[in-house]
Design a protein around this motif. Structure first.
Motif, PDB file in Angstrom:
ATOM      1  N   GLY A   1      26.553 -32.426 -38.454  1.00 32.16           N
ATOM      2  CA  GLY A   1      25.240 -33.017 -38.269  1.00 32.16           C
ATOM      3  C   GLY A   1      24.130 -32.069 -38.685  1.00 32.16           C
ATOM      4  N   HIS A   2      22.884 -32.490 -38.401  1.00 35.16           N
ATOM      5  CA  HIS A   2      21.713 -31.708 -38.769  1.00 35.16           C
ATOM      6  C   HIS A   2      21.084 -31.085 -37.524  1.00 35.16           C
ATOM      7  CE1 HIS A   2      21.030 -34.396 -42.583  1.00 35.16           C
ATOM      8  NE2 HIS A   2      22.126 -33.652 -42.649  1.00 35.16           N
ATOM      9  N   THR A   3      20.367 -29.974 -37.731  1.00 36.19           N
ATOM     10  CA  THR A   3      19.646 -29.298 -36.657  1.00 36.19           C
ATOM     11  C   THR A   3      18.213 -29.051 -37.103  1.00 36.19           C
ATOM     12  OG1 THR A   3      21.664 -28.176 -35.935  1.00 36.19           O
ATOM     13  CG2 THR A   3      19.584 -27.288 -35.133  1.00 36.19           C
ATOM     14  N   LEU A   4      17.274 -29.376 -36.243  1.00 34.28           N
ATOM     15  CA  LEU A   4      15.866 -29.103 -36.511  1.00 34.28           C
ATOM     16  C   LEU A   4      15.525 -27.710 -35.999  1.00 34.28           C
ATOM     17  CD1 LEU A   4      12.939 -29.797 -37.268  1.00 34.28           C
ATOM     18  CD2 LEU A   4      12.731 -30.935 -35.031  1.00 34.28           C
ATOM     19  N   PHE A   5      15.012 -26.846 -36.889  1.00 35.49           N
ATOM     20  CA  PHE A   5      14.582 -25.492 -36.533  1.00 35.49           C
ATOM     21  C   PHE A   5      13.056 -25.417 -36.581  1.00 35.49           C
ATOM     22  CE2 PHE A   5      18.953 -24.503 -37.429  1.00 35.49           C
ATOM     23  CZ  PHE A   5      19.228 -23.341 -36.717  1.00 35.49           C
TER      24      PHE A   5
END
Length: 430
Positions: free
Chosen positions: A173-177
């Motif tokens: 999945g994706h991660t918001l930084f």
């Protein structure tokens, strides 16, 4: 060699030079006359004749300023000051030329994120544990609303919001930084919640669709909107995060939401959220308005309960609008999808794509800021494509006036003005 002759008083020194004692003493202070003194507080003076003769030959024949000790002291001080000024000016010029500007651009290098100022000078870099998904450029990420610079804390410095898309995104999945202006990781967010309908459950991973810094609050800080959808199925999470990454509210939608904007709608005190996407339950495009300060619900799917997601609450939507499908959409696709959402000072433009894979086969809708429909029409390329399909025998009719009028038959499932009017009638009846 004859012995050196010593002169033992100012009188003898002055007589040897042919001047007065006062002149000789003056020459000692101003022209460096070689006079010696015996040890002691009041030691007597003496001089050597040969030193005086050499001094006279090398000094008295030159201008007085050339041999003046005061002149050379002053000249040295002036030179030091001039050199210091030159070095200061050079340092200032170099600083002006090399000073880094605020973060403005970014680059992707295998698994390293590089942030620069607007002149391409590197400010900071961050290296991730896995390479980025291939084939996506910074320009594409910016256009897709997956990366942006914004001052979240109201301190005049730009943070960087970046959706990390690893090579293994289908399993991870994706991660918001959120990075500081100097590259420090301030916080990160990943959709981890498991949601269910009456018939099935959906667990992460989720993929990011949109990240958006919302308009500033009264204290100058900005919340963050992050939209992500389930990897394989329809659930989409809309979450509002504080400048520190804390969850302030979430909304779950039964379908993908592809576009998001902030808009000040009629009768509303602060900017709200507009989201454009697909309603899987109704099999068509949808436009949704949400209050970012009141997100604690899922889309109401009472007409299609198999799509009802389980987060509590069913009434936090300000508005929810469904759009009719054209004959092209009904003939070739399982549903229509939005092609764009744009907010202008006095109106809102929304587009639907009537055939997947065709960017030029669209219907355009115009709304005022109260989300009242102003116009609906297909673009010229839609009509051209319709004629091509007729000629190929894939459609059995020309596009008609009745079909054009049918575009305006949007379905308003919910609207804050209607809800307010209904509340007013209910109150009046009591």
């Amino acid at each position: 060699m004859p012995p050196r002759r010593q002169l033992s008083s100012w009188k003898e020194i002055a007589s040897h030079l042919g001047v007065t004692e006062r002149t000789a003493q003056k020459w000692e202070h101003e022209r460096g006359l070689p006079v010696h003194r015996l040890p002691g507080e009041k030691g007597r003076v003496f001089a050597w004749e040969d030193e005086l003769d050499h001094w006279r030959a090398s000094v008295l024949d030159k201008p007085s300023w050339w041999v003046s000790l005061r002149f050379w002291r002053n000249l040295g001080a002036a030179a030091v000051l001039a050199l210091a000024a030159a070095l200061l000016a050079a340092s200032w010029y170099t600083w002006r030329r090399t000073r880094l500007g605020p973060p403005a651009r970014f680059f992707l290098d295998v698994r390293t994120l590089i942030v620069t100022d607007d002149k391409g000078r590197e400010i900071w870099r961050a290296t991730f544990d896995e390479p980025f998904v291939q084939g996506v450029t910074p320009e594409q990420m910016t256009a897709m609303r997956l990366a942006s610079f914004a001052d979240l804390n109201g301190d005049g410095r730009a943070e960087f919001l970046f959706v990390y898309r690893p090579l293994s995104e289908v399993t991870r999945g994706h991660t918001l930084f959120c990075f500081s202006d100097q590259g420090r990781t301030l916080w990160q967010y990943r959709t981890r919640r498991k949601v269910s309908t009456p018939k099935e459950s959906f667990s992460p991973p989720c993929l990011g669709n949109v990240v958006l810094a919302l308009p500033p609050a009264r204290d100058g800080t900005r919340s963050v909107l992050y939209v992500s959808h389930h990897l394989s199925y329809f659930p989409t999470q809309v979450v509002v995060l504080s400048p520190r990454g804390e969850v302030r509210g979430e909304y779950w939608h039964s379908g993908h939401l592809l576009f998001a904007e902030a808009a000040r709608l009629d009768g509303r005190e602060r900017p709200d959220l507009l989201l454009a996407g697909i309603s899987n339950s109704y099999k068509t495009s949808t436009l949704i308005a949400l209050d970012p300060d009141n997100l604690q619900c899922a889309s109401d799917e009472s007409e299609h309960p198999d799509y009802q997601l389980d987060p509590p609450g069913r009434n936090c939507e300000l508005a929810r609008i469904l759009f009719p499908r054209t004959c092209i959409s009904r003939r070739f696709d399982p549903y229509s999808q939005p092609s764009g959402l744009h907010v202008f000072p006095d109106h809102i433009q929304f587009g639907t794509s009537e055939r997947f894979g065709r960017a030029d086969c669209n219907t355009m809708y115009l709304f005022d800021l109260g989300l009242s429909l102003q116009s609906a029409e297909v673009i010229d390329a839609f009509l051209s494509h319709h004629r091509e399909l007729e000629a190929a025998g894939l459609l059995d009719h020309p596009f008609s006036e009745s079909e054009a009028r049918a575009l305006s038959r949007i379905r308003v499932l919910r609207h804050w003005k209607q809800a307010a009017a209904g509340q007013g009638r209910a109150t009046a009846s009591h």
